[in-house]
Write a protein that holds these residues in place. Structure first.
Motif, mmCIF file in Angstrom:
data_model
loop_
_atom_site.group_PDB
_atom_site.id
_atom_site.type_symbol
_atom_site.label_atom_id
_atom_site.label_comp_id
_atom_site.label_asym_id
_atom_site.label_seq_id
_atom_site.Cartn_x
_atom_site.Cartn_y
_atom_site.Cartn_z
ATOM 1 N N ILE A 81 0.851 -1.191 0.000
ATOM 2 C CA ILE A 81 0.000 0.000 0.000
ATOM 3 C C ILE A 81 0.891 1.246 0.000
ATOM 4 C CG2 ILE A 81 -1.673 1.326 1.337
ATOM 5 C CD1 ILE A 81 -2.622 -1.392 2.519
ATOM 6 N N LEU A 82 0.605 2.163 -0.898
ATOM 7 C CA LEU A 82 1.350 3.409 -0.991
ATOM 8 C C LEU A 82 0.438 4.566 -0.594
ATOM 9 C CD1 LEU A 82 4.195 4.423 -2.089
ATOM 10 C CD2 LEU A 82 2.974 4.942 -4.206
ATOM 11 N N VAL A 83 0.851 5.345 0.401
ATOM 12 C CA VAL A 83 0.112 6.535 0.811
ATOM 13 C C VAL A 83 0.987 7.731 0.450
ATOM 14 C CG1 VAL A 83 -1.021 7.750 2.704
ATOM 15 C CG2 VAL A 83 -0.984 5.247 2.665
ATOM 16 N N THR A 84 0.546 8.533 -0.500
ATOM 17 C CA THR A 84 1.451 9.472 -1.148
ATOM 18 C C THR A 84 0.741 10.748 -1.593
ATOM 19 O OG1 THR A 84 2.941 9.737 -3.066
ATOM 20 C CG2 THR A 84 1.052 8.281 -3.350
ATOM 21 N N ALA A 85 1.527 11.807 -1.733
ATOM 22 C CA ALA A 85 1.029 13.031 -2.356
ATOM 23 C C ALA A 85 1.217 12.992 -3.861
ATOM 24 C CB ALA A 85 1.727 14.256 -1.770
ATOM 25 N N ASN A 90 -3.457 5.417 -1.697
ATOM 26 C CA ASN A 90 -4.275 6.584 -1.430
ATOM 27 C C ASN A 90 -3.446 7.801 -1.812
ATOM 28 O OD1 ASN A 90 -5.292 9.002 0.184
ATOM 29 N ND2 ASN A 90 -6.924 7.495 0.492
ATOM 30 N N VAL A 91 -3.986 8.608 -2.720
ATOM 31 C CA VAL A 91 -3.286 9.784 -3.220
ATOM 32 C C VAL A 91 -3.924 11.032 -2.629
ATOM 33 C CG1 VAL A 91 -2.640 11.118 -5.260
ATOM 34 C CG2 VAL A 91 -2.647 8.613 -5.348
ATOM 35 N N ASP A 92 -3.095 11.868 -2.022
ATOM 36 C CA ASP A 92 -3.552 13.113 -1.418
ATOM 37 C C ASP A 92 -3.589 14.194 -2.494
ATOM 38 O OD1 ASP A 92 -4.159 15.172 0.254
ATOM 39 O OD2 ASP A 92 -2.328 15.063 1.464
ATOM 40 N N THR A 126 0.345 11.242 -11.950
ATOM 41 C CA THR A 126 0.514 10.086 -11.069
ATOM 42 C C THR A 126 -0.771 9.268 -10.983
ATOM 43 O OG1 THR A 126 2.282 11.041 -9.723
ATOM 44 C CG2 THR A 126 0.875 9.407 -8.649
ATOM 45 N N LEU A 127 -1.900 9.945 -10.827
ATOM 46 C CA LEU A 127 -3.180 9.237 -10.766
ATOM 47 C C LEU A 127 -3.418 8.420 -12.029
ATOM 48 C CD1 LEU A 127 -5.381 12.021 -9.144
ATOM 49 C CD2 LEU A 127 -4.958 9.749 -8.186
ATOM 50 N N CYS A 128 -3.127 9.005 -13.175
ATOM 51 C CA CYS A 128 -3.340 8.295 -14.440
ATOM 52 C C CYS A 128 -2.380 7.122 -14.591
ATOM 53 C CB CYS A 128 -3.203 9.260 -15.612
ATOM 54 S SG CYS A 128 -4.530 10.503 -15.676
ATOM 55 N N LEU A 129 -1.143 7.283 -14.172
ATOM 56 C CA LEU A 129 -0.176 6.188 -14.232
ATOM 57 C C LEU A 129 -0.617 5.032 -13.326
ATOM 58 C CD1 LEU A 129 3.174 8.191 -14.200
ATOM 59 C CD2 LEU A 129 2.282 6.832 -16.105
ATOM 60 N N MET A 130 -1.125 5.351 -12.157
ATOM 61 C CA MET A 130 -1.616 4.308 -11.248
ATOM 62 C C MET A 130 -2.823 3.594 -11.848
ATOM 63 S SD MET A 130 -1.311 6.088 -7.499
ATOM 64 C CE MET A 130 0.272 6.240 -6.675
ATOM 65 N N ARG A 131 -3.734 4.367 -12.395
ATOM 66 C CA ARG A 131 -4.912 3.776 -13.058
ATOM 67 C C ARG A 131 -4.480 2.802 -14.145
ATOM 68 N NH1 ARG A 131 -7.137 8.009 -16.867
ATOM 69 N NH2 ARG A 131 -5.267 7.241 -17.928
ATOM 70 N N ASP A 132 -3.554 3.230 -14.988
ATOM 71 C CA ASP A 132 -3.125 2.393 -16.116
ATOM 72 C C ASP A 132 -2.336 1.173 -15.662
ATOM 73 O OD1 ASP A 132 -4.339 4.293 -17.674
ATOM 74 O OD2 ASP A 132 -2.477 5.254 -18.331
ATOM 75 N N ALA A 133 -1.716 1.255 -14.483
ATOM 76 C CA ALA A 133 -0.930 0.134 -13.962
ATOM 77 C C ALA A 133 -1.793 -0.877 -13.210
ATOM 78 C CB ALA A 133 0.182 0.652 -13.045
ATOM 79 N N TRP A 185 -5.179 -0.246 -7.279
ATOM 80 C CA TRP A 185 -6.429 0.223 -6.709
ATOM 81 C C TRP A 185 -6.170 1.598 -6.090
ATOM 82 C CZ3 TRP A 185 -11.271 0.198 -7.202
ATOM 83 C CH2 TRP A 185 -12.085 0.808 -6.234
ATOM 84 N N VAL A 186 -6.920 2.620 -6.515
ATOM 85 C CA VAL A 186 -6.653 3.998 -6.111
ATOM 86 C C VAL A 186 -7.844 4.581 -5.359
ATOM 87 C CG1 VAL A 186 -6.160 6.347 -6.911
ATOM 88 C CG2 VAL A 186 -5.098 4.396 -8.071
ATOM 89 N N GLU A 187 -7.552 5.215 -4.227
ATOM 90 C CA GLU A 187 -8.519 6.054 -3.539
ATOM 91 C C GLU A 187 -7.888 7.438 -3.373
ATOM 92 O OE1 GLU A 187 -10.534 4.284 -0.218
ATOM 93 O OE2 GLU A 187 -10.407 2.250 -1.068
ATOM 94 N N VAL A 188 -8.718 8.469 -3.385
ATOM 95 C CA VAL A 188 -8.237 9.849 -3.384
ATOM 96 C C VAL A 188 -8.718 10.551 -2.129
ATOM 97 C CG1 VAL A 188 -8.345 12.088 -4.571
ATOM 98 C CG2 VAL A 188 -8.186 9.958 -5.907
#
Length: 346
Positions: free
Chosen positions: A163-167, A186-188, A211-218, A221-224
């Motif tokens: 799990i990555l918690v990041t800005a 979780n992206v801040d 970053t959000l788009c790169l995570m989506r494409d990879a 699982w993303v929460e904002v």
């Protein structure tokens, strides 16, 4: 935690830099693009030029290690009710005026108490703590990306989740190298304004959206999370612009957390976010097509309950970190709607 006597274990050359013609080093990790002279430290406080090479000073220097509920990250659609082993190394490449962990994030790795934890030891520590996941959190794990990547690789090999918690303020290449080992993030997303990003966090918006788009494409699982600060980023117009971007870019079913601000650090004179502001932000987000909108850092009935976006059926109830799932495992039992997320089979 007392420092390890074996400082050689923490000596690692950075992976993302270029030697400069003047004998310094150009860091390629994040959009700041620090050009460092001999002995100079980067804005993140965790990378230093020595001998014409860039060194990752925080490698393995763990300043915080704790077992957390996954909901604390916050992640509400990723293995709810489970725990993760959370760890941090000091440093961050942003300088948020409201940072709640500024004692760690705004410090260099050697300036806070730490203990050395080898990446290969992390799976054993997690399993001994009863955790099926490891979270890189509390500060900015992308500034200690060499250690984050090695730990994530070791944990993935042991069958654990990462799990990555990041800005999310990083360049594309380092992210692409890390993301194959990350299961959830979780992206801040601090605001939807470049001017506010610069004023409050000394960063920029566009790299975070990338970053959000790169995570989506990879396939991560993303929460904002959006911390709503009174008089700063709380206008309905800005909330609407942010939510329309999220919905248009594949995040309509990703949980969006509006988090209540409390006075912190260099914003200690501001008031807490009014609850009505958070409720209005949720209304705006839902009107923009966001399917799972939560309110955090506030005692409000139903603020973090998960409901079916089609029929409204209550699927997961939450009271603080107490989670009640019943037999729910990813599909609404009332109407059959699949609920986006990573759920445990029951």
């Amino acid at each position: 935690m007392k420092p390890s006597a074996d400082d050689n274990a923490t000596r690692r050359e950075a992976r993302y830099y270029e030697p400069a013609a003047d004998g310094g080093a150009a860091c390629l990790l994040c959009p700041h693009g620090c050009h460092l002279a001999e002995g100079q430290r980067g804005l993140c406080r965790g990378r230093t030029c020595r001998g014409g090479r860039l060194w990752a000073d925080g490698y393995g220097r763990v300043c915080a290690l704790a077992v957390d509920p996954v909901e604390k990250k916050p992640l509400l659609h990723f293995l709810p009710g489970s725990t993760c082993l959370s760890l941090a190394v000091a440093g961050c490449n942003l300088s948020c005026l409201n940072c709640q962990n500024h004692g760690l994030s705004q410090a260099a790795p050697e300036d806070v108490p730490w203990r050395y934890v080898a990446p290969d030891d992390l799976p054993r520590l997690a399993e001994a703590s009863g955790c099926g996941a490891v979270a890189y959190t509390y500060t900015e794990p992308l500034t200690w990306i060499e250690y984050t990547t090695d730990c994530a690789r070791a944990c993935r090999g042991a069958g654990l989740k990462n799990i990555l918690v990041t800005a999310g303020f990083a360049n594309e290449r380092p992210l692409r190298d890390l993301l194959p080992y990350i299961d959830a993030a979780n992206v801040d997303l601090k605001s939807f304004s470049d001017a506010i990003y610069n004023k409050v966090s000394h960063g920029r918006l566009a790299p975070v959206l990338q970053t959000l788009c790169l995570m989506r494409d990879a396939g991560v699982w993303v929460e904002v999370t959006n911390l709503v600060i009174p008089g700063v980023n709380d206008s309905p117009t800005m909330v609407e612009a942010m939510c329309r971007w999220l919905a248009a870019n594949g995040f309509a079913r990703s949980p969006l957390h509006f988090s209540r601000f409390f006075p912190r650090h260099l914003m200690a004179t501001l008031p807490p976010t009014p609850v009505r502001t958070l409720v209005e932000a949720r209304r705006v987000a839902e009107a923009c097509g966001m399917k799972h909108v939560y309110i955090g850092n506030v005692s409000l009935p139903g603020a973090e309950d998960t409901r079916c976006p089609s029929c409204g059926r209550l699927l997961v109830s939450r009271h603080g970190y107490n989670v009640h799932l019943g037999t729910f495992s990813g599909t609404c039992p009332n109407c059959g709607e699949p609920i986006a997320g990573v759920w445990q089979e029951r």
